[in-house]
Enzyme design. Sequence first.
Site, PDB file in Angstrom:
ATOM      1  N   ASP A   8       0.805  -1.240   0.000  1.00 25.66           N
ATOM      2  CA  ASP A   8       0.000   0.000   0.000  1.00 25.66           C
ATOM      3  C   ASP A   8       0.839   1.292   0.000  1.00 25.66           C
ATOM      4  O   ASP A   8       1.399   1.667   1.037  1.00 25.66           O
ATOM      5  CB  ASP A   8      -0.922   0.057   1.222  1.00 25.66           C
ATOM      6  CG  ASP A   8      -1.861  -1.138   1.328  1.00 25.66           C
ATOM      7  OD1 ASP A   8      -1.365  -2.289   1.326  1.00 25.66           O
ATOM      8  OD2 ASP A   8      -3.081  -0.909   1.433  1.00 25.66           O
ATOM      9  N   ASN A  40      -4.301   4.190  -1.419  1.00 21.45           N
ATOM     10  CA  ASN A  40      -4.169   5.362  -0.546  1.00 21.45           C
ATOM     11  C   ASN A  40      -3.030   6.278  -0.987  1.00 21.45           C
ATOM     12  O   ASN A  40      -2.453   6.996  -0.174  1.00 21.45           O
ATOM     13  CB  ASN A  40      -3.944   4.920   0.896  1.00 21.45           C
ATOM     14  CG  ASN A  40      -5.177   4.281   1.489  1.00 21.45           C
ATOM     15  OD1 ASN A  40      -6.277   4.805   1.338  1.00 21.45           O
ATOM     16  ND2 ASN A  40      -5.010   3.150   2.136  1.00 21.45           N
ATOM     17  N   ASN A  67     -10.715  -0.890  -0.523  1.00 16.15           N
ATOM     18  CA  ASN A  67     -11.924  -0.227  -0.040  1.00 16.15           C
ATOM     19  C   ASN A  67     -11.912   1.294  -0.169  1.00 16.15           C
ATOM     20  O   ASN A  67     -12.953   1.931  -0.152  1.00 16.15           O
ATOM     21  CB  ASN A  67     -12.159  -0.608   1.430  1.00 16.15           C
ATOM     22  CG  ASN A  67     -10.942  -0.346   2.290  1.00 16.15           C
ATOM     23  OD1 ASN A  67      -9.845  -0.813   2.002  1.00 16.15           O
ATOM     24  ND2 ASN A  67     -11.110   0.404   3.352  1.00 16.15           N
ATOM     25  N   HIS A  68     -10.717   1.900  -0.314  1.00 15.94           N
ATOM     26  CA  HIS A  68     -10.651   3.364  -0.453  1.00 15.94           C
ATOM     27  C   HIS A  68     -10.714   3.839  -1.904  1.00 15.94           C
ATOM     28  O   HIS A  68     -10.527   5.015  -2.173  1.00 15.94           O
ATOM     29  CB  HIS A  68      -9.376   3.906   0.192  1.00 15.94           C
ATOM     30  CG  HIS A  68      -9.458   3.969   1.690  1.00 15.94           C
ATOM     31  ND1 HIS A  68     -10.176   4.943   2.358  1.00 15.94           N
ATOM     32  CD2 HIS A  68      -8.944   3.165   2.640  1.00 15.94           C
ATOM     33  CE1 HIS A  68     -10.087   4.734   3.652  1.00 15.94           C
ATOM     34  NE2 HIS A  68      -9.347   3.659   3.858  1.00 15.94           N
ATOM     35  N   HIS A 157      -7.026  -7.764  -0.620  1.00 11.62           N
ATOM     36  CA  HIS A 157      -7.082  -6.585   0.229  1.00 11.62           C
ATOM     37  C   HIS A 157      -8.067  -6.877   1.360  1.00 11.62           C
ATOM     38  O   HIS A 157      -9.280  -6.803   1.185  1.00 11.62           O
ATOM     39  CB  HIS A 157      -7.545  -5.402  -0.626  1.00 11.62           C
ATOM     40  CG  HIS A 157      -7.292  -4.084   0.005  1.00 11.62           C
ATOM     41  ND1 HIS A 157      -6.053  -3.496   0.021  1.00 11.62           N
ATOM     42  CD2 HIS A 157      -8.111  -3.233   0.650  1.00 11.62           C
ATOM     43  CE1 HIS A 157      -6.130  -2.335   0.635  1.00 11.62           C
ATOM     44  NE2 HIS A 157      -7.363  -2.155   1.043  1.00 11.62           N
ATOM     45  N   HIS A 182      -3.753  -3.908   2.814  1.00 13.68           N
ATOM     46  CA  HIS A 182      -4.791  -3.199   3.593  1.00 13.68           C
ATOM     47  C   HIS A 182      -4.398  -2.941   5.037  1.00 13.68           C
ATOM     48  O   HIS A 182      -4.719  -1.879   5.562  1.00 13.68           O
ATOM     49  CB  HIS A 182      -6.142  -3.918   3.555  1.00 13.68           C
ATOM     50  CG  HIS A 182      -7.208  -3.288   4.400  1.00 13.68           C
ATOM     51  ND1 HIS A 182      -7.746  -2.051   4.090  1.00 13.68           N
ATOM     52  CD2 HIS A 182      -7.837  -3.698   5.530  1.00 13.68           C
ATOM     53  CE1 HIS A 182      -8.663  -1.748   5.002  1.00 13.68           C
ATOM     54  NE2 HIS A 182      -8.733  -2.720   5.895  1.00 13.68           N
ATOM     55  N   HIS A 184      -1.373  -2.648   6.337  1.00 14.45           N
ATOM     56  CA  HIS A 184      -0.230  -1.726   6.357  1.00 14.45           C
ATOM     57  C   HIS A 184       0.925  -2.145   7.257  1.00 14.45           C
ATOM     58  O   HIS A 184       1.861  -1.373   7.453  1.00 14.45           O
ATOM     59  CB  HIS A 184      -0.671  -0.295   6.760  1.00 14.45           C
ATOM     60  CG  HIS A 184      -1.576   0.356   5.782  1.00 14.45           C
ATOM     61  ND1 HIS A 184      -1.862   1.711   5.798  1.00 14.45           N
ATOM     62  CD2 HIS A 184      -2.251  -0.128   4.717  1.00 14.45           C
ATOM     63  CE1 HIS A 184      -2.682   2.005   4.809  1.00 14.45           C
ATOM     64  NE2 HIS A 184      -2.935   0.906   4.142  1.00 14.45           N
TER      65      HIS A 184
HETATM   66 FE   LIG Z   1      -7.603  -0.604   2.467  1.00 16.11          FE
END
Ligand SMILES: [Fe+2]
Length: 265
Positions: A8, A40, A67-68, A157, A182, A184
Amino acid sequence: MKVLFIGDIFGSAGRRMVQEHLPHVVESHSVDLVVANAENAAGGFGLTPAIANELFDHGCEVLTTGNHIWDKREIVDYFNSVNGDASGRVRRVLRPANYAQGVPGVGLYEGKTKTGQGYAVINLQGRVFMQDTDDPFRKADALLQQVSSKVVIIDFHAEATSEKIAMGWYLDGRVTAVLGTHTHVPTADNRVLPNGTAYQTDVGMTGPYDSVIGVQKEQVLQRFLTGLPGRFEAAKGDPRFCAVLIECDESNGRAKSIQRIMLGE
Ligand SMILES: [Fe+2]
């Protein structure tokens, strides 16, 4: 064939790490394909077309998300701008494949490396402690039926370590790698499963580690201490480049090794 998967990419600190480290890592390891999770990359929330282009310019070849993905509204028009160019940049930005049918974007890309080796990348999202989506396991089955490449890289993810490990076992022997994103935080469980699938629960964030998973730590602490809503902004300190390097046999797609990489400034 050697595949580098970058975890990420978070905010400007993460993008700077990609710019600084990607060229020398690709060169020193003779990397054939670079895939990166970029959900992200835009200030810690979402992805813009301009930032996708910046990451492609730095050498990323396929961008996965999660999801972002809808955080920046421009991404919807970007997905909808896809044209007949089956290997164009727009087509090489993925969103999780197990979203509702008909939403913009796709979760599978199949292409060729610069040297002509075929590969596929599939982006899936978990369902445990996350928003509701279609079943990622059955979606993986369905997509693998369409794929003709031997080398298949999965970005799963997901939040729960159990769901990610389960996916690794479910796809062992059917794909080259199942890589978690996801959460991190890089996990130390990189291994090649018995039937030849490289696996790691989380590749780790390429971004600021002087933070709480990328966000300024004071802001997150305030949220935990008070429960009050407040701004969340991307941190900048202690940036690191986090990735895994997978070596595989392109004739059958089986992984030979998976190695963790973490580099600082
Ligand atoms: Fe995420």
